[in-house]
Each structure stands twice: as C-alpha cells, then as structure tokens.
Design a protein around this motif. Structure first.
Motif, PDB file in Angstrom:
ATOM      1  N   VAL A  49      -4.309  -1.439  -6.602  1.00 40.68           N
ATOM      2  CA  VAL A  49      -3.191  -1.555  -7.547  1.00 40.68           C
ATOM      3  C   VAL A  49      -2.468  -2.883  -7.368  1.00 40.68           C
ATOM      4  CG1 VAL A  49      -0.996  -0.557  -8.310  1.00 40.68           C
ATOM      5  CG2 VAL A  49      -2.903   0.951  -7.671  1.00 40.68           C
ATOM      6  N   THR A  50      -2.146  -3.232  -6.129  1.00 38.85           N
ATOM      7  CA  THR A  50      -1.379  -4.455  -5.872  1.00 38.85           C
ATOM      8  C   THR A  50      -2.252  -5.660  -5.561  1.00 38.85           C
ATOM      9  OG1 THR A  50      -1.185  -4.087  -3.485  1.00 38.85           O
ATOM     10  CG2 THR A  50       0.454  -3.022  -4.909  1.00 38.85           C
ATOM     11  N   GLY A  51      -3.489  -5.420  -5.133  1.00 41.21           N
ATOM     12  CA  GLY A  51      -4.370  -6.514  -4.739  1.00 41.21           C
ATOM     13  C   GLY A  51      -4.136  -6.991  -3.319  1.00 41.21           C
ATOM     14  N   HIS A  52      -3.187  -6.375  -2.598  1.00 38.40           N
ATOM     15  CA  HIS A  52      -2.868  -6.787  -1.238  1.00 38.40           C
ATOM     16  C   HIS A  52      -3.883  -6.217  -0.247  1.00 38.40           C
ATOM     17  CE1 HIS A  52       1.615  -7.032  -2.622  1.00 38.40           C
ATOM     18  NE2 HIS A  52       0.926  -8.103  -2.977  1.00 38.40           N
ATOM     19  N   GLU A  53      -4.138  -6.975   0.812  1.00 39.84           N
ATOM     20  CA  GLU A  53      -4.931  -6.462   1.921  1.00 39.84           C
ATOM     21  C   GLU A  53      -4.045  -5.533   2.750  1.00 39.84           C
ATOM     22  OE1 GLU A  53      -8.114  -6.775   2.509  1.00 39.84           O
ATOM     23  OE2 GLU A  53      -8.499  -8.174   0.860  1.00 39.84           O
ATOM     24  N   ARG A  54      -4.500  -4.327   2.977  1.00 38.77           N
ATOM     25  CA  ARG A  54      -3.718  -3.343   3.718  1.00 38.77           C
ATOM     26  C   ARG A  54      -4.342  -3.101   5.092  1.00 38.77           C
ATOM     27  NH1 ARG A  54       1.115  -2.327   0.916  1.00 38.77           N
ATOM     28  NH2 ARG A  54       0.699  -1.512  -1.186  1.00 38.77           N
ATOM     29  N   PHE A  55      -3.510  -3.051   6.112  1.00 41.03           N
ATOM     30  CA  PHE A  55      -3.969  -2.725   7.454  1.00 41.03           C
ATOM     31  C   PHE A  55      -2.904  -1.871   8.133  1.00 41.03           C
ATOM     32  CE2 PHE A  55      -3.727  -3.704  12.052  1.00 41.03           C
ATOM     33  CZ  PHE A  55      -4.900  -3.083  12.433  1.00 41.03           C
TER      34      PHE A  55
END
Length: 303
Positions: A283-289
């Motif tokens: 949805v946001t295009g952010h890399e999540r960790f």
C-alpha cells in the motif's frame, strides 16, 4: 456487525422465507442443532440475540422471514491466559503485535475472549482488525493485522506469493551430527497425518523448505535460526523433529500429548519464536522490518 463489551464481534444469520417457525427460539434450535435449546434460551435471556440495529430480542418473538439477526457466542468458562501481548507498531494500514505463548490468534474451540484478535480489538477500538497471517497458539512472536478491510487482500497476497521473509528462533537439543551440516536448507514433502493435529513427512516431491542456522549452544541445548521458504502447517516443528531435534516443550512432536485446557502448564512454553518479518508494503511502498522483543532463554537444564 456489533461488538460487545468484551470486544467480541457478533455473528449474522439470515431468516429465509422458505421456513416457518413458531418462534425465534424454534428457528435457532432448528438451524443450529449442535447447540442445546437451553443454551439458546440463555442467550436470549442475556440479550445476546438482537436485530441489526442492536435491539435485544426475546425467545418467544415471532419468526420474521427475509431479515437478518445478530447473535453472540457465550462461553460459560474460558481458560485464562495470564500473559500480555505488546503492540510494536500501528499506523492507518497495519498493526504489528508481539504475541505471548499460549494465546490463540483468533477465536476457536474454547477460546473467544482470550485471543489476540479480540484483545487487540478491545484495546484499540478498531473493529475491522484482521490477521493477514497466523502462527500457532503455542508459538510466540510477531503477528501482523490489517486495519482496513479494503486493503486486507493486498497484504494477504504477500504471503501467498512468498514475498515475505519470516525468521524464527527455536531451542532444541544439541546434535553434533546436525551441527556439522549447518547452515543448510532442509526440504521434505509433508502432509496431514491420520491425526489432524500432526503433520508427517511422506515420499514425493518436496513441498516445504527451511533454511537452518546455528545461533548458539549451551549443552544439552542449542538455539537455531529458522527461515522458512514455504508456509505449511507445523513446518518448522515437523522439520526439526525429522532431523532428530524436536523443539523443546513441543506437545505435538514427536509424541502427541493431549492438551489440558483448564490446567495449562505455563512453565513449559514451546520454545519457538516468530522473531523477524520483512516485506515491502503493497500500500505505502515502504520497506517494512519488525523484530520481536521476546527472547528465548538458552538455559542448560534438562526438564
């Protein structure tokens, strides 16, 4: 959908035109034969059956075809899980929870209030929360929830398409033979055994793979890092058992031990932790960790 004071969502039932019943009680008794008539009488008496507007109904009220009603489950006694979840992250799209051992993710069997989903609904007030993946109730660690129903499928597709990297930690017996082979990728073909609680390895093309690394040793135990490439039920538990190092305090592998639901031994949690999760947010295009704050203690005692 309505939510009661305990954060539990209602179920919806449709009253079809093709049926005829003397009362609402007769309808529920007829359409849910696995639930005792006395139980339905109690639910009516406690106001647990209502219109979609939230108006409580009586057992003797007339059957009204082509309408929807709401009803709640009621458990006379539910095992208490005395451990708390932690919310690690929350925005308008997802919520990341750090689940304790023993707590189921969603309602099932005896568990309704004592589940991660209903605890989080009550804590946050977000009634549209929905888990986008699951971990066993015996396993501790990370569980991700979708906040908006219209975005749920996009997050679930990440798991379907194997675009999520999950890393687990486990404590299991030290095996010199296994240690010599690490790091390694273990592959096998697993399916449900004759007992639905257990998976078993069978011949044929592998449908599971797990990358196994050694973290540390404290005899007679070792801590392993497990990175599954696939996501089959009980995959990690089944793989380590097949390698001769069943996870510590596992009540399913290698020997299936019946649960004592009202007398759980909280001193022996399964030593399996969903430690890390990595993905690109669709949805946001952010890399999540995200990383669990929980720690499996490698204590050198044999009990």
């Amino acid at each position: 959908m309505k939510v009661n004071s305990e954060g539990v969502s209602s179920s919806r039932v449709y009253l079809p035109a093709g049926q005829s019943h003397a009362s609402l009680l007769d309808f529920f008794t007829s359409n849910f034969p696995h639930i005792d008539r006395a139980e339905w009488e109690s639910r009516f008496a406690e106001g647990l059956i209502m219109t979609t507007e939230g108006e409580a109904l009586a057992a003797s009220d007339a059957y009204l075809p082509n309408t929807h009603l709401l009803y709640f489950r009621r458990l006379a006694r539910e095992p208490e899980i005395p451990f708390e979840e932690v919310i690690l992250f929350q925005d308008e799209h997802i919520l990341v929870a750090d689940k304790p051992h023993f707590l189921p993710v969603t309602p099932s069997g005896l568990y309704l209030h004592q589940t991660l989903l209903n605890r989080l609904k009550k804590k946050t007030g977000i009634q549209d929360l929905s888990p986008i993946h699951r971990i066993d109730r015996d396993t501790a660690g990370l569980v991700i929830f979708s906040v908006k129903p219209q975005e749920r499928a996009q997050y679930q597709n990440l798991f379907r398409d194997r675009e999520v990297k999950k890393v687990y930690e486990a404590i299991a017996p030290y095996s010199e033979e296994l240690i010599k082979k690490l790091p390694m990728t273990y592959e096998s073909n697993i399916k449900e055994s004759e007992h639905f609680l257990q998976m078993e390895e069978v011949g044929g093309i592998a449908n599971t793979d797990t990358y196994i690394e050694l973290i540390e040793v404290n005899m007679p135990w070792a801590k392993y890092r497990l990175t599954p490439g696939s996501g089959k039920k009980h995959q990690l538990r089944c793989h380590l058992n097949a390698l001769g190092v069943p996870i510590r305090h596992d009540q399913i592998y290698p020997i299936l031990t019946p649960y004592q639901e009202y007398d759980l031994d909280f001193s022996k949690p399964l030593q399996l932790l969903a430690k890390e999760i990595h993905f690109k947010d669709p949805v946001t295009g952010h890399e999540r960790f995200f990383m669990s704050e929980r720690v499996l203690a490698l204590i050198p005692y044999d009990c």
